[in-house]
Design a protein around this motif. Sequence first.
Motif, PDB file in Angstrom:
ATOM      1  N   THR A  31       0.848  -1.183   0.000  1.00 22.25           N
ATOM      2  CA  THR A  31       0.000   0.000   0.000  1.00 22.25           C
ATOM      3  C   THR A  31       0.885   1.234   0.000  1.00 22.25           C
ATOM      4  N   PHE A  32       0.452   2.258  -0.749  1.00 26.71           N
ATOM      5  CA  PHE A  32       1.256   3.465  -0.916  1.00 26.71           C
ATOM      6  C   PHE A  32       0.379   4.700  -0.961  1.00 26.71           C
ATOM      7  N   THR A  33       0.911   5.795  -0.456  1.00 27.08           N
ATOM      8  CA  THR A  33       0.275   7.105  -0.565  1.00 27.08           C
ATOM      9  C   THR A  33       1.270   8.030  -1.248  1.00 27.08           C
ATOM     10  N   VAL A  34       0.779   8.771  -2.246  1.00 29.01           N
ATOM     11  CA  VAL A  34       1.617   9.677  -3.028  1.00 29.01           C
ATOM     12  C   VAL A  34       1.214  11.111  -2.714  1.00 29.01           C
ATOM     13  N   ASP A  35       2.203  11.971  -2.509  1.00 26.46           N
ATOM     14  CA  ASP A  35       1.999  13.398  -2.238  1.00 26.46           C
ATOM     15  C   ASP A  35       1.823  14.133  -3.560  1.00 26.46           C
ATOM     16  N   MET A  36       0.585  14.392  -3.958  1.00 27.23           N
ATOM     17  CA  MET A  36       0.315  15.008  -5.260  1.00 27.23           C
ATOM     18  C   MET A  36       0.794  16.458  -5.332  1.00 27.23           C
ATOM     19  N   ASN A  37       0.961  17.120  -4.198  1.00 29.19           N
ATOM     20  CA  ASN A  37       1.483  18.491  -4.215  1.00 29.19           C
ATOM     21  C   ASN A  37       2.958  18.546  -4.587  1.00 29.19           C
ATOM     22  N   SER A  38       3.642  17.399  -4.549  1.00 30.58           N
ATOM     23  CA  SER A  38       5.055  17.345  -4.933  1.00 30.58           C
ATOM     24  C   SER A  38       5.230  17.176  -6.451  1.00 30.58           C
ATOM     25  N   LEU A  39       4.144  16.999  -7.159  1.00 34.05           N
ATOM     26  CA  LEU A  39       4.173  16.809  -8.613  1.00 34.05           C
ATOM     27  C   LEU A  39       4.918  17.950  -9.290  1.00 34.05           C
ATOM     28  N   THR A  40       5.939  17.625 -10.093  1.00 35.90           N
ATOM     29  CA  THR A  40       6.703  18.651 -10.796  1.00 35.90           C
ATOM     30  C   THR A  40       7.272  18.096 -12.092  1.00 35.90           C
ATOM     31  N   ALA A  41       7.386  18.963 -13.069  1.00 37.33           N
ATOM     32  CA  ALA A  41       8.061  18.608 -14.317  1.00 37.33           C
ATOM     33  C   ALA A  41       9.563  18.766 -14.113  1.00 37.33           C
ATOM     34  N   THR A  42      10.333  17.964 -14.806  1.00 34.79           N
ATOM     35  CA  THR A  42      11.791  18.066 -14.712  1.00 34.79           C
ATOM     36  C   THR A  42      12.422  18.467 -16.043  1.00 34.79           C
ATOM     37  N   ASP A  43      11.599  18.647 -17.069  1.00 38.04           N
ATOM     38  CA  ASP A  43      12.129  18.969 -18.389  1.00 38.04           C
ATOM     39  C   ASP A  43      12.002  20.457 -18.740  1.00 38.04           C
ATOM     40  N   LEU A  44      11.511  21.261 -17.812  1.00 37.59           N
ATOM     41  CA  LEU A  44      11.350  22.698 -18.038  1.00 37.59           C
ATOM     42  C   LEU A  44      11.996  23.472 -16.899  1.00 37.59           C
ATOM     43  N   LYS A  45      12.197  24.769 -17.137  1.00 40.36           N
ATOM     44  CA  LYS A  45      12.730  25.663 -16.099  1.00 40.36           C
ATOM     45  C   LYS A  45      11.975  26.983 -16.141  1.00 40.36           C
ATOM     46  N   GLY A  46      12.114  27.742 -15.058  1.00 41.09           N
ATOM     47  CA  GLY A  46      11.599  29.105 -15.015  1.00 41.09           C
ATOM     48  C   GLY A  46      10.104  29.212 -15.197  1.00 41.09           C
ATOM     49  N   GLU A  47       9.694  30.202 -15.973  1.00 39.68           N
ATOM     50  CA  GLU A  47       8.280  30.533 -16.175  1.00 39.68           C
ATOM     51  C   GLU A  47       7.489  29.340 -16.716  1.00 39.68           C
ATOM     52  N   TYR A  48       8.064  28.602 -17.687  1.00 42.65           N
ATOM     53  CA  TYR A  48       7.340  27.484 -18.300  1.00 42.65           C
ATOM     54  C   TYR A  48       7.143  26.329 -17.325  1.00 42.65           C
ATOM     55  N   LEU A  49       8.114  26.131 -16.440  1.00 41.35           N
ATOM     56  CA  LEU A  49       7.969  25.117 -15.402  1.00 41.35           C
ATOM     57  C   LEU A  49       6.821  25.495 -14.472  1.00 41.35           C
ATOM     58  N   GLY A  50       6.794  26.740 -14.045  1.00 45.37           N
ATOM     59  CA  GLY A  50       5.719  27.200 -13.162  1.00 45.37           C
ATOM     60  C   GLY A  50       4.347  27.064 -13.798  1.00 45.37           C
ATOM     61  N   LYS A  51       4.252  27.393 -15.084  1.00 45.87           N
ATOM     62  CA  LYS A  51       2.965  27.288 -15.781  1.00 45.87           C
ATOM     63  C   LYS A  51       2.505  25.844 -15.890  1.00 45.87           C
ATOM     64  N   LEU A  52       3.418  24.946 -16.294  1.00 45.31           N
ATOM     65  CA  LEU A  52       3.032  23.541 -16.422  1.00 45.31           C
ATOM     66  C   LEU A  52       2.669  22.950 -15.069  1.00 45.31           C
ATOM     67  N   ASN A  53       3.502  23.183 -14.048  1.00 48.85           N
ATOM     68  CA  ASN A  53       3.189  22.640 -12.723  1.00 48.85           C
ATOM     69  C   ASN A  53       1.845  23.145 -12.221  1.00 48.85           C
ATOM     70  N   GLY A  54       1.591  24.434 -12.415  1.00 48.86           N
ATOM     71  CA  GLY A  54       0.308  24.999 -12.000  1.00 48.86           C
ATOM     72  C   GLY A  54      -0.851  24.344 -12.724  1.00 48.86           C
ATOM     73  N   HIS A  55      -0.692  24.112 -14.017  1.00 46.94           N
ATOM     74  CA  HIS A  55      -1.770  23.486 -14.788  1.00 46.94           C
ATOM     75  C   HIS A  55      -1.976  22.032 -14.360  1.00 46.94           C
ATOM     76  N   LEU A  56      -0.885  21.289 -14.140  1.00 47.49           N
ATOM     77  CA  LEU A  56      -1.021  19.897 -13.707  1.00 47.49           C
ATOM     78  C   LEU A  56      -1.705  19.790 -12.341  1.00 47.49           C
ATOM     79  N   LYS A  57      -1.501  20.773 -11.476  1.00 41.73           N
ATOM     80  CA  LYS A  57      -2.102  20.747 -10.137  1.00 41.73           C
ATOM     81  C   LYS A  57      -3.521  21.315 -10.126  1.00 41.73           C
ATOM     82  N   SER A  58      -3.940  21.910 -11.251  1.00 44.43           N
ATOM     83  CA  SER A  58      -5.273  22.516 -11.333  1.00 44.43           C
ATOM     84  C   SER A  58      -6.351  21.434 -11.519  1.00 44.43           C
TER      85      SER A  58
END
Length: 188
Positions: free
Chosen positions: A67-94
Amino acid sequence: MKNLKSIALALVVVLSTVSVSAQTKKVDASASTINWVGKKVTGQHEGTVNIKDGALVFKGAKLVGGTFTVDMNSLTATDLKGEYLGKLNGHLKSEDFFGTEKFSTSTLDFKTITAKAKGVYAVTADLTIKGKTSPVAFDLAVTGNTAATKFNVDRTKYDIKYGSGSFFDNLGDKAISDEFELAVALKF
């Protein structure tokens, strides 16, 4: 001779009542990884999400649960940086995707486990994302104090339909694959 048969019968009865008790091995969340890949018509994104907690259950050397629990707030992209990383992470968490404000965790509970080969198990588990539960199947390789798997998840089974060509017409090059890939490496 009669006494020897009695002793042998008693030994058989005693040995047949001895059972191996289950041993729960807690997963080291800080040393374990979940990598994801999401594909779209024009490319892909990849990243990580963290295990909050988890455990594998063994009887002797045989895997019998997990059994496992995953912290969905830790979800992050690793292939982007800066503004584009923030936009993608925000959209994935929306709400378009994982809705992490309301659904901060996802869970995986093993339901059936079948040994396929030494240290390799076919697992069927209930995966819960955004409060929706659907079964997933994968092979899990266990070696020493590590376990690893790779499998695909159909996001539409968890009401994540944004950009899905299965639900929306005329997306063209904006279409996003219904499946994302998870590669999991556990230490325990």
